[in-house]
Design an enzyme around this catalytic site. Structure first.
Site, PDB file in Angstrom:
ATOM      1  N   ARG A   1      24.028  14.919  21.338  1.00 56.30           N
ATOM      2  CA  ARG A   1      23.690  15.869  22.402  1.00 56.30           C
ATOM      3  C   ARG A   1      23.781  15.119  23.733  1.00 56.30           C
ATOM      4  O   ARG A   1      23.975  13.916  23.766  1.00 56.30           O
ATOM      5  CB  ARG A   1      22.341  16.565  22.184  1.00 56.30           C
ATOM      6  CG  ARG A   1      21.262  15.829  21.501  1.00 56.30           C
ATOM      7  CD  ARG A   1      20.760  14.599  22.220  1.00 56.30           C
ATOM      8  NE  ARG A   1      20.341  14.928  23.569  1.00 56.30           N
ATOM      9  CZ  ARG A   1      20.261  14.077  24.564  1.00 56.30           C
ATOM     10  NH1 ARG A   1      20.575  12.794  24.383  1.00 56.30           N
ATOM     11  NH2 ARG A   1      19.879  14.449  25.762  1.00 56.30           N
ATOM     12  N   GLY A   2      23.602  15.897  24.819  1.00 54.63           N
ATOM     13  CA  GLY A   2      23.811  15.303  26.141  1.00 54.63           C
ATOM     14  C   GLY A   2      25.241  15.620  26.563  1.00 54.63           C
ATOM     15  O   GLY A   2      26.178  15.413  25.779  1.00 54.63           O
ATOM     16  N   ALA A   3      25.391  16.118  27.792  1.00 57.00           N
ATOM     17  CA  ALA A   3      26.694  16.671  28.203  1.00 57.00           C
ATOM     18  C   ALA A   3      27.875  15.696  28.023  1.00 57.00           C
ATOM     19  O   ALA A   3      28.856  16.034  27.341  1.00 57.00           O
ATOM     20  CB  ALA A   3      26.601  17.166  29.644  1.00 57.00           C
TER      21      ALA A   3
ATOM     22  N   GLN B   1      13.337  15.393  23.727  1.00 57.15           N
ATOM     23  CA  GLN B   1      14.321  14.340  24.020  1.00 57.15           C
ATOM     24  C   GLN B   1      13.725  13.216  24.870  1.00 57.15           C
ATOM     25  O   GLN B   1      14.161  12.063  24.778  1.00 57.15           O
ATOM     26  CB  GLN B   1      15.541  14.938  24.759  1.00 57.15           C
ATOM     27  CG  GLN B   1      16.423  15.823  23.905  1.00 57.15           C
ATOM     28  CD  GLN B   1      16.029  17.278  24.009  1.00 57.15           C
ATOM     29  OE1 GLN B   1      14.861  17.614  24.190  1.00 57.15           O
ATOM     30  NE2 GLN B   1      16.998  18.168  23.865  1.00 57.15           N
TER      31      GLN B   1
ATOM     32  N   ASP C   1      24.039  19.322  33.098  1.00 57.83           N
ATOM     33  CA  ASP C   1      24.952  19.858  32.086  1.00 57.83           C
ATOM     34  C   ASP C   1      26.122  20.594  32.718  1.00 57.83           C
ATOM     35  O   ASP C   1      27.202  20.683  32.134  1.00 57.83           O
ATOM     36  CB  ASP C   1      24.205  20.780  31.131  1.00 57.83           C
ATOM     37  CG  ASP C   1      23.338  19.949  30.202  1.00 57.83           C
ATOM     38  OD1 ASP C   1      22.205  19.618  30.597  1.00 57.83           O
ATOM     39  OD2 ASP C   1      23.821  19.577  29.126  1.00 57.83           O
TER      40      ASP C   1
ATOM     41  N   ASN D   1      20.497  22.082  33.949  1.00 55.97           N
ATOM     42  CA  ASN D   1      20.031  20.921  33.178  1.00 55.97           C
ATOM     43  C   ASN D   1      18.923  21.408  32.245  1.00 55.97           C
ATOM     44  O   ASN D   1      18.562  22.597  32.244  1.00 55.97           O
ATOM     45  CB  ASN D   1      19.543  19.809  34.124  1.00 55.97           C
ATOM     46  CG  ASN D   1      19.325  18.488  33.384  1.00 55.97           C
ATOM     47  OD1 ASN D   1      20.202  18.042  32.626  1.00 55.97           O
ATOM     48  ND2 ASN D   1      18.191  17.863  33.572  1.00 55.97           N
ATOM     49  N   LYS D   2      18.394  20.512  31.459  1.00 60.35           N
ATOM     50  CA  LYS D   2      17.386  20.845  30.447  1.00 60.35           C
ATOM     51  C   LYS D   2      16.267  21.712  31.021  1.00 60.35           C
ATOM     52  O   LYS D   2      15.794  21.477  32.127  1.00 60.35           O
ATOM     53  CB  LYS D   2      16.822  19.535  29.876  1.00 60.35           C
ATOM     54  CG  LYS D   2      15.756  19.663  28.825  1.00 60.35           C
ATOM     55  CD  LYS D   2      16.156  20.549  27.670  1.00 60.35           C
ATOM     56  CE  LYS D   2      17.454  20.143  27.005  1.00 60.35           C
ATOM     57  NZ  LYS D   2      18.003  21.176  26.088  1.00 60.35           N
TER      58      LYS D   2
ATOM     59  N   ARG E   1      28.483  24.915  21.859  1.00 56.26           N
ATOM     60  CA  ARG E   1      27.371  24.912  22.838  1.00 56.26           C
ATOM     61  C   ARG E   1      27.950  25.373  24.182  1.00 56.26           C
ATOM     62  O   ARG E   1      28.925  24.791  24.662  1.00 56.26           O
ATOM     63  CB  ARG E   1      26.721  23.522  22.966  1.00 56.26           C
ATOM     64  CG  ARG E   1      25.964  23.099  21.700  1.00 56.26           C
ATOM     65  CD  ARG E   1      25.025  21.926  21.971  1.00 56.26           C
ATOM     66  NE  ARG E   1      23.808  22.325  22.648  1.00 56.26           N
ATOM     67  CZ  ARG E   1      22.925  21.464  23.170  1.00 56.26           C
ATOM     68  NH1 ARG E   1      23.142  20.166  23.093  1.00 56.26           N
ATOM     69  NH2 ARG E   1      21.835  21.898  23.771  1.00 56.26           N
TER      70      ARG E   1
HETATM   71  O1  MRU Z   1      20.073  19.949  24.846  1.00 49.04           O
HETATM   72  P1  MRU Z   1      20.508  18.562  25.231  1.00 49.04           P
HETATM   73  O2  MRU Z   1      19.666  17.478  24.675  1.00 49.04           O
HETATM   74  O3  MRU Z   1      21.992  18.370  24.969  1.00 49.04           O
HETATM   75  O4  MRU Z   1      20.315  18.541  26.803  1.00 49.04           O
HETATM   76  C1  MRU Z   1      20.693  17.390  27.518  1.00 49.04           C
HETATM   77  C2  MRU Z   1      20.377  17.444  28.952  1.00 49.04           C
HETATM   78  O5  MRU Z   1      19.902  18.436  29.475  1.00 49.04           O
HETATM   79  C3  MRU Z   1      20.746  16.244  29.770  1.00 49.04           C
HETATM   80  O6  MRU Z   1      19.861  16.070  30.825  1.00 49.04           O
HETATM   81  C4  MRU Z   1      22.148  16.436  30.337  1.00 49.04           C
HETATM   82  O7  MRU Z   1      23.049  16.776  29.321  1.00 49.04           O
HETATM   83  C5  MRU Z   1      22.630  15.245  31.045  1.00 49.04           C
HETATM   84  S1  MRU Z   1      23.056  13.949  29.953  1.00 49.04           S
HETATM   85  C6  MRU Z   1      23.709  12.654  30.814  1.00 49.04           C
END
Ligand code: MRU
Length: 346
Positions: A44-46, A194, A235, A245-246, A87
């Protein structure tokens, strides 16, 4: 710490659903299973899902390479659409797949036998470029951090969310390495934790002082002057500087305004959706209500009630002090400064 890499003919992913208590590396050769791993947040993470998606496209090409060209192209199109769909919010997923798809538009890519090598090289390039971008983000961003600062971060925008090093945590790592004597508050980041499971784990591993708080404590920490700035990842950033973002990021940005604390977003240009004008158009992923109803299999809310589980929110550009990219620090007005960034040729 590399959450995604290719080795001995297989894609390797650290299973992030098991961290911090178990460090398990999973192996993939089927693109469908890689897509499922993105969906279920093994990775996970963009930026990390962008890199993973690129390798998934390459694995699909390996599977279909013996088909005649027309059938190969058809199967690849379906595979790419599937990978892109798992996603919706992080633009890096579609960005990476599109970058692979461009290869099919030249003669090398249209020939299944030569496409495979070209796709592997492109996936490797996306992976290596991501690491270089994170390092550059760290270097630019650390200049905004003062000696002795305590920084709040949300979710995980670290090595685990990228190919390595991280975006928001890249800034934190670079500031720490520059001897700035910083400290970090990590929001635990409900519902999937996370911040607690991944950010605290990464920072502790690197010896960077980290204090874990629950999400509802951030405002009070700001009120007491304990937080000097906020650095988060993204994201998707739209052309006007709105930032997905999250979930919880928007609330932090409002708190930052109220307490006059700088609110920085650290992200590579691969996270900027140059074709989307504002955050109003961002599709927010809605996840399974059970992520809220249960913690580690233990039910914590009654049956028969309603749940909402948006995975992301959108912070309006007015609340963003600056966006830290690999090309430098971008300041408002974003509708002018973002279009000046250069976009890598596709
Ligand atoms: O749902 P996730 O864990 O994929 O969400 C991740 C985030 O919101 C991060 O802050 C974002 O992707 C930036 S990662 C460098």
């Amino acid at each position: 710490m590399k959450p995604v890499y290719f080795e001995n003919g297989a894609l390797k992913l650290i299973d992030q659903t098991l961290l911090p208590t178990e460090e398990v590396i999973r192996s993939y050769t089927d693109y469908r299973e890689v897509a499922e791993a993105i969906k279920t947040m093994v990775v996970r993470g963009a930026p990390a899902i962008g890199v993973t998606a690129a390798y998934a496209v390459y694995l699909a090409a390996e599977e279909f390479k013996t088909l005649p060209t027309d059938a190969f192209m058809l199967h690849m199109k379906d595979a790419c659409e599937h990978i892109k769909s798992v996603r919706p919010t992080a633009v890096n997923l579609a960005w990476a797949v599109e970058r692979m798809v461009v290869l099919f538009k030249n003669p090398v890519g249209r020939n299944p036998k030569t496409a495979v090598a070209a796709l592997k090289a492109e996936a490797d390039a996306i992976c290596e470029e991501d690491i270089a971008m994170c390092r550059a983000i760290g270097e630019h961003g650390q200049k905004l951090i003062n000696r002795g600062d305590t920084i709040l971060t949300h979710c995980n925008a670290g090595a685990l969310a990228t190919a390595d090093y991280g975006t928001a945590l890249g800034v934190i790592r670079a500031a720490y390495d520059a001897g700035k004597n910083i400290k970090v508050y990590a929001d635990e980041t409900r519902p999937l934790l996370q911040g607690a499971r991944l950010t605290a784990y990464e920072l502790a591993k690197d010896g960077i002082p980290v204090t874990l708080i629950t999400d509802n404590m951030a405002g009070w920490m700001m009120k007491q002057g304990k937080i000097k700035c906020i650095v988060v990842g993204a994201d998707r950033i739209t052309r006007n500087g709105d930032v997905a973002n999250k979930i919880g990021t928007y609330a932090l940005s409002v708190l930052a305004q109220a307490h006059r604390i700088p609110f920085y977003v650290a992200a590579p240009t691969s996270t900027i959706d140059f074709g989307m004008l504002s955050g109003d158009d961002i599709v927010i992923e809605q996840r399974d209500p059970d992520e809220i109803k249960y913690i580690k299999g233990q039910q914590i809310a009654p049956d028969g009630i309603n749940f909402e589980n948006p995975a992301f929110d959108v912070t309006p550009h007015q609340n963003v002090t600056a966006i830290i990219t690999e090309q430098g620090v971008v300041s408002p007005p974003y509708y002018r400064t973002i279009p000046r960034l250069t976009i890598k040729d596709r």
